[in-house]
Motif scaffolding. Structure first.
Motif, PDB file in Angstrom:
ATOM      1  N   THR A 204      37.434  -9.814  63.644  1.00 54.01           N
ATOM      2  CA  THR A 204      37.437 -10.339  62.282  1.00 54.01           C
ATOM      3  C   THR A 204      38.701 -11.157  62.066  1.00 54.01           C
ATOM      4  O   THR A 204      39.802 -10.710  62.398  1.00 54.01           O
ATOM      5  CB  THR A 204      37.385  -9.199  61.252  1.00 54.01           C
ATOM      6  N   ARG A 206      40.706 -13.886  59.201  1.00 54.13           N
ATOM      7  CA  ARG A 206      40.788 -14.552  57.893  1.00 54.13           C
ATOM      8  C   ARG A 206      41.015 -16.040  58.138  1.00 54.13           C
ATOM      9  O   ARG A 206      42.017 -16.431  58.757  1.00 54.13           O
ATOM     10  CB  ARG A 206      41.923 -13.960  57.065  1.00 54.13           C
ATOM     11  N   ASP A 208      41.917 -19.979  57.485  1.00 53.34           N
ATOM     12  CA  ASP A 208      42.944 -20.665  56.692  1.00 53.34           C
ATOM     13  C   ASP A 208      42.331 -21.481  55.563  1.00 53.34           C
ATOM     14  O   ASP A 208      42.939 -21.631  54.489  1.00 53.34           O
ATOM     15  CB  ASP A 208      43.770 -21.584  57.600  1.00 53.34           C
ATOM     16  N   GLN A 217      38.404 -16.621  49.552  1.00 51.42           N
ATOM     17  CA  GLN A 217      38.847 -16.345  50.921  1.00 51.42           C
ATOM     18  C   GLN A 217      37.648 -16.287  51.860  1.00 51.42           C
ATOM     19  O   GLN A 217      36.665 -15.589  51.608  1.00 51.42           O
ATOM     20  CB  GLN A 217      39.593 -15.015  50.975  1.00 51.42           C
ATOM     21  N   VAL A 219      36.128 -15.293  55.586  1.00 51.53           N
ATOM     22  CA  VAL A 219      36.380 -14.350  56.674  1.00 51.53           C
ATOM     23  C   VAL A 219      35.356 -14.598  57.781  1.00 51.53           C
ATOM     24  O   VAL A 219      34.144 -14.640  57.511  1.00 51.53           O
ATOM     25  CB  VAL A 219      36.291 -12.888  56.185  1.00 51.53           C
ATOM     26  N   ARG A 221      33.677 -13.527  61.504  1.00 53.44           N
ATOM     27  CA  ARG A 221      33.454 -12.369  62.377  1.00 53.44           C
ATOM     28  C   ARG A 221      32.655 -12.807  63.597  1.00 53.44           C
ATOM     29  O   ARG A 221      31.687 -13.559  63.472  1.00 53.44           O
ATOM     30  CB  ARG A 221      32.662 -11.266  61.646  1.00 53.44           C
ATOM     31  N   CYS A 232      32.114 -15.370  52.301  1.00 61.55           N
ATOM     32  CA  CYS A 232      33.033 -15.737  51.219  1.00 61.55           C
ATOM     33  C   CYS A 232      33.285 -14.493  50.385  1.00 61.55           C
ATOM     34  O   CYS A 232      32.349 -13.795  49.985  1.00 61.55           O
ATOM     35  CB  CYS A 232      32.429 -16.840  50.357  1.00 61.55           C
ATOM     36  N   SER A 233      34.565 -14.215  50.094  1.00 59.29           N
ATOM     37  CA  SER A 233      34.925 -12.970  49.408  1.00 59.29           C
ATOM     38  C   SER A 233      34.598 -12.980  47.920  1.00 59.29           C
ATOM     39  O   SER A 233      34.653 -11.931  47.271  1.00 59.29           O
ATOM     40  CB  SER A 233      36.426 -12.699  49.590  1.00 59.29           C
TER      41      SER A 233
END
Length: 271
Positions: A204, A206, A208, A217, A219, A221, A232-233
């Motif tokens: 995983t 994060r 940029d 944010q 992410v 995987r 998307c968070s």
């Protein structure tokens, strides 16, 4: 049985990713996401059949055993070490299975008591041929046997023995539980080694860049088997044209082509 199912899946995963691992040997490691070798299938998805000939060439190269190739200056030693380890493990496994569940070549006793080798039986394409290691023992030059056909054939042949194929004749007997467990363990280790070298072992990262639609944010995987995914968070409030998975906008597989295009466009707007 569970061991048969998992061993079959692991052997197929090794075969499917073997070309990517061979390509990684000739490229320097790069800290990027998704890993360069994982992105290769995205490029093929975007370009359609443009890479069909390249894929065919890779498949041909993939059948040549690493042990007989020259690697004067590999750019990725970790990838080379992983490929050599996987090839050695599967070749050794095929040898072990052949020694224990494959019938030796038949010999006929002639009228004069002489032994005649059954050549048709010896060249049966289903047979795994053991390597000849030492001329001092065999009286002839060392030969690679079926290893000469490469890892793909070894994996296919092992899968056949695991699944109990060709038991209607007398060339093979079924795998006893001990050998089946050993085959499953070896196949699982080979898959882990390949996916670790390709950074496809469930990592995983994060990203940029923020989400091009909501600024949330992102992410990334990597998943076992090679298919990456990005989420998307922000959640359902994100207006991105992507499906909701566990409450978050998610791109995976070929859908990532559109996401990477949007990320590139957002970077250009900032410049």
């Amino acid at each position: 049985m569970h061991a048969i199912t998992t061993a079959t899946a692991d052997l197929r995963a090794v075969r499917e990713q073997w070309g990517d691992l061979l390509a990684a040997i000739e490229r320097p490691p790069a800290a990027e996401w998704p890993p360069r070798e994982t992105r290769s299938f995205l490029d093929r998805s975007a370009a359609g059949d443009r890479h069909a000939d390249d894929d065919l060439d890779t498949a041909r190269v993939g059948r040549i055993p690493l042990t007989v190739r020259e690697h004067p200056a590999p750019l990725n030693l970790d990838a080379l070490d992983a490929a050599l380890a996987v090839e050695r493990d599967l070749f050794d496994l095929a040898d072990q299975l052949a020694e224990q569940i494959q019938r030796p070549v038949r010999y006929w006793i002639g009228l004069r008591g002489n032994l005649t080798r059954d050549e048709a039986d010896a060249v049966n394409p289903a047979r795994w041929h053991l390597p000849t290691h030492s001329a001092s023992v065999t009286g002839r030059a060392a030969r690679p046997g079926s290893r000469a056909y490469g890892l793909h054939w070894a994996a296919v042949w092992i899968e056949g023995r695991v699944c109990g194929e060709d038991l209607d004749g007398d060339l093979f007997t079924s795998l006893p539980p001990r050998l089946l467990d050993h085959a499953a363990t070896t196949a699982a280790r080979a898959r882990r080694t390949v996916e670790r070298a390709l950074e496809r072992d469930g990592r995983t990262v994060r990203l940029d860049d923020p989400c091009p639609w909501c600024g949330g944010q992102m992410v990334g995987r990597t998943r076992p088997g090679g298919e990456p995914a990005v989420t998307c968070s922000t959640g359902a409030g994100c207006g991105a044209p992507a499906l909701l998975e566990r409450g978050r906008r998610t791109w995976q597989g070929a859908e990532l082509v559109g996401l990477f295009g949007a990320l590139d466009a957002a970077r250009h707007r900032k410049e």
